[in-house]
Structures are given as C-alpha cells and as structure tokens.
Write an enzyme that holds these catalytic residues in place. Structure first.
Site, short mmCIF file in Angstrom:
data_model
loop_
_atom_site.label_atom_id
_atom_site.label_comp_id
_atom_site.label_asym_id
_atom_site.label_seq_id
_atom_site.Cartn_x
_atom_site.Cartn_y
_atom_site.Cartn_z
N THR A 1 0.85 -1.19 0.00
CA THR A 1 0.00 0.00 0.00
C THR A 1 0.88 1.24 0.00
OG1 THR A 1 -1.91 1.04 1.07
CG2 THR A 1 -0.34 -0.01 2.54
N ASN A 2 0.32 2.40 0.29
CA ASN A 2 1.12 3.63 0.32
C ASN A 2 0.65 4.49 1.50
OD1 ASN A 2 -1.06 5.51 -0.63
ND2 ASN A 2 -1.01 4.08 -2.35
N ARG A 3 1.22 5.68 1.61
CA ARG A 3 1.01 6.48 2.83
C ARG A 3 -0.22 7.37 2.78
NH1 ARG A 3 5.93 9.65 2.85
NH2 ARG A 3 4.78 10.86 4.38
#
Ligand code: PMT
Length: 402
Positions: free
Chosen positions: A210-212
């Site tokens: 995933t990402n931030r």
C-alpha cells in the site's frame, strides 16, 4: 472558513440531559464562523446555563425571561426571521409535540413558528417516550412539513435503558447542518465523484502493498463538494476517516476494485476528482494462505495495475465534464504533472510536492500547484487540506461554467 461562515444559526436547546452536547455543537458552529444565537427553554436552564453558550459563541443566549424583556414582542420574530437555519438539539418529545401542532408558548417555539428557515431536529428522550405513537406521529408531521430529523441513536440512556433515544453526536449534526446550508450552492444538481485513500494490493491474507495516503485530502474534497450542494459519491480505499454527511460511500480495497467503481460511478457524473493514491503495481498472485517465514524469503513478482484515468480518457461517449487528477511527485513536479495532465486528458491537475514535510501524504496541510489544460498555473501557499479542497472546488465551478 466553511459554508458556515457568517451564517446565522438559531440553536434551540430544550430540557434533556443531552444539553451538555448542545454546548459542544454551539462551539463547533462558532469555530466554523457561524453566528450562533441560542434559545434555551426553561427546562433546559435546569441542565445548563445560558452563560455557557454565550461564552462559547460570543453571541446572545436567550431564555423565556427575554420574551417579556426590553426587546418585547419583536424578539421572537427577529430571531426566527433572521436565521439561515434553526437547529433544535436536543429536541424533547414535548417540544416536538408543540412544533408539530403549531403551539407557541415559549420563546423557542414562537421563534420557530415565525421562521421560514430550514429546521433540523435532533430528538433526545427516553426510549419509551420516543417509541410512543404520539411522538412518532409528531415526527411524521414534522418530516412531511420538510423538517430534517437526525437520530436519535440507540445506546445507553440516563434512565439506564439501552434503547433509541440518545441525541446524535455534535460532529454528525454539524455535517447535516453543512449539507442543509449548502443545498442550493453552485454545485446543486451536479454529481461529483471523489476518490480517496491508498489502495491495498494483497500479498496474502495478512499482508498488502500500500502507500502512505491517509485519505485526508480526498475526504476534504468530498466535504467541500457537499458544502456547495453537490450529490457526492466518495470511492474510498481503507482509511481511518468517517465519510462526510451527505456522501454516498463506496468502499474498495484494491486498484482493480477502485477502477471498476470509478468507471461505473462516473456514468452520468459531472465531475471526477481523482485524489486517491492508486497502486501502480500489484503482486502477480495473492497467496490464499499466509506465507510462512520458514519457507524462506518469498519471490514476489509485480504486475502493472490498470491506469484508471488513462482508461477513462480512452472511453468514447459521455464522460464527466470536468476531470481533475492529482500528482504526488518527489522531483520534477511541474514537468511530471504537465505530462500527466496531457496523457490522461485532464482539465486540471493538482501537483503535490511530497518531499516537503508539511505537504502531501498524511499531514493536515498541503502546498499544491494547480495546472490546467490551457497552461495556467496557480501556486497555492501552505494551507489546510480543507482550504485546498475549497480552492479546487472553486476552480471546478469555474470549469463547469466554461
Ligand atoms: O490522502 P492524503 O494523506 O491526504 O494525501 C493526499 C495525496 C498526496 C494522496 C493526494 O493529494 C494525491 O496527490 N493523490 C494522487 C497520488 C498519486 O497517486 O499520484 P500519481 O502521480 O501516482 O497519479 C496521478 C493521477 O492518476 C492521480 O489522480 C491518481 O489517482 C491517478 N491514477 C494513478 C494510478 C493508477 N493506476 N490509476 C490512476 O488513475
């Protein structure tokens, strides 16, 4: 400042233990720039003092003593007529009954009867009183007359019962008030689709790539669109945020799910705001069982996810009139954003410099550059994500008008 700035809210407070929550609501309204006049019934003054509201709002808090005071008979008329919205929270069964039948025997019910402003009611009472046929009929009468009834919620009541009767929380009431005030705004009758959050690409049942992205910027856009009267569909990857009141929430997890949801929901929409951080890659296969450490370091091969905006740009037929993309860049901000603007056939791109600590992912602030397809550039200073959202929506309103 939001849709509440300089709006006159008349807050009616009636005799329920939920009066303490009314103080929080008054404070929230005042913090968002509203002028909040309060009327307490005499029963409400047993639970909470007018001074509490005056201190929180900087405005007057009236009681029935003022009905026969210096301002005489015009006070109730003026308070009712000047209000942009009347919210009665908490609204007891007794006050609901009076409002339903046009009775006006105190300052609050007089002001409500004298007013044409939208009326929001947040019932709070014991479970038996709420379920009583008399209360239900009164609520039906008020609904049929156009009042917005919010709640009550099920939960622990002062009597010890666990039943329907708790006043809806002030934060949620604030959302309904914003929606009511915004409903004839410049996006009234328009459908806006917003995406938010970072997609999750499953590796196995416990792990994901995933990402931030926290979803904060996307959710702020959804709220800003509701404030302007739009019908909003919020397509969201997992976040810790509550969807703004008035949005239809479509929850997705992966980029493929988000792509399918976007392509289905933009049919008939006027605007697409693509603030989500969509994963460009996903594992070529997701293991059905948890990958065990004992099996050694896994070899995870990635494959490309579809580019949702690019796919949309290739679709023939009706598309949203205004499509806004976002670019999260760590270098060559303008060059990369311009390339995406052209390749994805966007009307506007919002470029974030994610190398700054106070902008981009997770934080409450953002510093963005807006680039449109005509070559115009607008650098915005550091702002809250809510303020950034409002500026973007102003640009959207202009683009819809072109
Ligand atoms: O959520 P926050 O913590 O508040 O952070 C906000 C944000 C930084 C995530 C947001 O402001 C932002 O910049 N979102 C876009 C991030 C991104 O994915 O940028 P990109 O440059 O990779 O993609 C460009 C555009 O194409 C974006 O509109 C993206 O949604 C879209 N895209 C990307 C990949 C893909 N497969 N399909 C797409 O449609």
């Amino acid at each position: 400042m939001t849709v509440l700035k300089s709006k006159r809210i008349l807050l009616g407070v009636t005799g329920s233990i939920a009066c303490y929550k009314a103080a929080d609501l008054a404070s929230k309204l005042a913090q968002q720039g509203a002028e909040v006049n309060v009327i307490l019934t005499s029963a409400a003054t047993r639970f909470i003092a007018p001074l509490t509201f005056q201190s929180l709002t900087g405005c007057r808090a009236y009681t029935d003593n003022n009905l026969w005071g210096a301002e005489g008979h015009v006070l109730h008329v003026n308070l009712g007529r000047q209000a942009d919205l009347i919210a009665i929270a908490p609204a007891t069964a007794n006050t609901l009954a009076k409002l339903a039948h046009g009775q006006a025997d105190n300052l609050l019910t007089l002001a409500a009867l004298a007013s044409k402003a939208p009326l929001l009611l947040a019932p709070a009472m014991d479970g038996g009183m709420y379920e009583h046929p008399a209360t239900q009929v009164n609520l039906d009468i008020l609904k049929a007359r156009g009042a917005t009834i919010v709640g009550p919620q099920r939960g622990h009541l002062a009597s010890g019962l666990n039943a329907l009767g708790r006043m809806t929380e002030p934060g949620e009431l604030l959302g309904y008030i914003r929606q009511l005030l915004g409903r004839s705004g410049p996006l009234a009758g328009r459908e806006v689709v917003v995406t938010a959050g970072g997609t999750q690409e499953a590796v196995d049942p416990v792990r994901a790539i995933t990402n931030r992205s926290s979803g904060k910027q996307g959710y702020a856009l959804a709220q800003a669109a509701v404030d302007l009267g739009a019908q909003v569909t919020l397509i969201s990857a997992p976040t810790a945020l509550a969807a703004p009141v008035g949005c239809k929430l479509v929850s997705v997890i992966s980029a493929e799910e988000m792509g399918a949801a976007v392509l289905s929901k933009v049919k008939g929409a006027d605007v697409l705001l693509m603030a989500a951080a969509v994963a460009d890659f996903r594992p070529s296969r997701s293991s059905k069982q948890k990958i065990k450490r004992a099996a050694g370091v896994p070899d995870i091969r990635l494959v490309a996810n579809p580019d949702i905006l690019l796919e949309l740009s290739k679709i023939k037929g009706k598309k949203p009139q205004v499509i806004v993309g976002f670019a999260a860049e760590s270098k060559d901000l303008i060059k990369n954003a311009q390339e995406k603007l052209g390749a994805k056939k966007l009307d506007l791109i919002v470029a974030n410099d994610i190398s700054a600590e106070d902008a981009g992912f997770e934080v409450d602030t953002n510093r963005v550059l807006l680039l449109d397809k005509k070559g115009n550039q607008q650098q915005l200073p550091l702002m809250s994500k809510e303020e950034v959202a409002r500026v973007i929506l102003e640009r959207v309103v202009d683009l819809l008008g072109e």
